[in-house]
Design an enzyme around this catalytic site. Structure first.
Site, PDB file in Angstrom:
ATOM      1  N   VAL A  84       0.836  -1.200   0.000  1.00 16.63           N
ATOM      2  CA  VAL A  84       0.000   0.000   0.000  1.00 16.63           C
ATOM      3  C   VAL A  84       0.871   1.250   0.000  1.00 16.63           C
ATOM      4  CG1 VAL A  84      -1.843   1.242   1.166  1.00 16.63           C
ATOM      5  CG2 VAL A  84      -1.781  -1.265   1.255  1.00 16.63           C
ATOM      6  N   LYS A  85       0.690   2.086  -1.030  1.00 20.10           N
ATOM      7  CA  LYS A  85       1.431   3.343  -1.105  1.00 20.10           C
ATOM      8  C   LYS A  85       0.676   4.424  -0.339  1.00 20.10           C
ATOM      9  CE  LYS A  85       3.649   4.694  -4.854  1.00 20.10           C
ATOM     10  NZ  LYS A  85       3.905   5.063  -6.276  1.00 20.10           N
ATOM     11  N   VAL A  86       1.410   5.123   0.514  1.00 17.62           N
ATOM     12  CA  VAL A  86       0.834   6.147   1.384  1.00 17.62           C
ATOM     13  C   VAL A  86       1.684   7.411   1.271  1.00 17.62           C
ATOM     14  CG1 VAL A  86       0.256   6.732   3.768  1.00 17.62           C
ATOM     15  CG2 VAL A  86      -0.003   4.374   2.973  1.00 17.62           C
TER      16      VAL A  86
END
Length: 215
Positions: A82-84
């Site tokens: 997951v890119k945050v």
């Protein structure tokens, strides 16, 4: 060093995977928009192509929204990361997700202090955008060097993804610095094969063979 491809084009990903050198994929909303396809369906197809890490970015910018989206992404495939974004709520979300065993890639990193915040929160990966730093007159690869030094000094296990790669030299310098990963556009990935002496050598070998033995 691991090679990721930075694209949402499944044909490019299939081609890169067929070469046997692909370790993962990074995507973002802009790359998905270029393909004009459903976001989750595209990421699911990418995850089916490669067993490596596939980064999919949250669209929310608030803590609750990012955590909720991240949990949904984990249901798409086991290899989703997951890119945050590197914002306060993003780092807060990374801390929660890391405690839940969800892998994260902190994106839009432009300096060493941002990278340290991500590592302290438990990020799996951090992505300094070297090309964008260069665009405003900075030195993107120097920022990568600073991050690698800081991580080594304090024993952080967060891996550094050199992102926003614009040319082969970015890849070469990443190798020289010992970066963990470079995520590379398909055009640049193809350029890694290229050298004029290779092309000349192939032509010469074939010409010599034909001259000696005919067709």
């Amino acid at each position: 060093m691991k090679f990721f491809i930075d694209t949402a084009n499944v044909d490019e990903i299939r081609t890169a995977a067929s070469w046997g050198v692909l370790d993962g994929v990074t995507t973002n909303p802009s790359l998905i928009a270029i393909e004009k396809r459903n976001y989750k369906e595209t990421v699911k197809e990418i995850c089916d192509i490669t067993p490596g890490a596939v980064s999919a970015e949250v669209l929310a910018t608030d803590y609750d929204g990012m955590v909720s989206e991240a949990r949904e992404w984990t249901q798409v495939a086991e290899n989703v990361v997951v890119k945050v974004p590197i914002i306060p709520d993003g780092i807060k979300a990374v801390k929660t997700l890391s405690q839940e065993g969800i892998k994260t890639n902190v994106t839009l990193v432009f300096n060493v202090t941002q990278a340290i915040l991500a590592a302290k929160a438990g990020a799996t990966y951090v992505s300094p955008f070297v090309g964008r730093i260069d665009d405003i007159g900075g030195d993107g690869m120097y920022v990568v060097e600073e991050i690698l030094t800081a991580f080594a000094n304090y024993g952080f296990e967060t891996e550094v993804i050199v992102a926003s790669v614009r040319h082969v030299r970015h890849v070469v310098e990443s190798l020289e610095m010992g970066a963990d990963i470079a995520t590379i556009p398909f055009k640049v990935l193809k350029q890694l094969f290229k050298h004029p002496l290779t092309d000349i050598g192939i032509e010469r070998f074939l010409a010599d063979y034909k001259a000696a033995l005919g067709d």
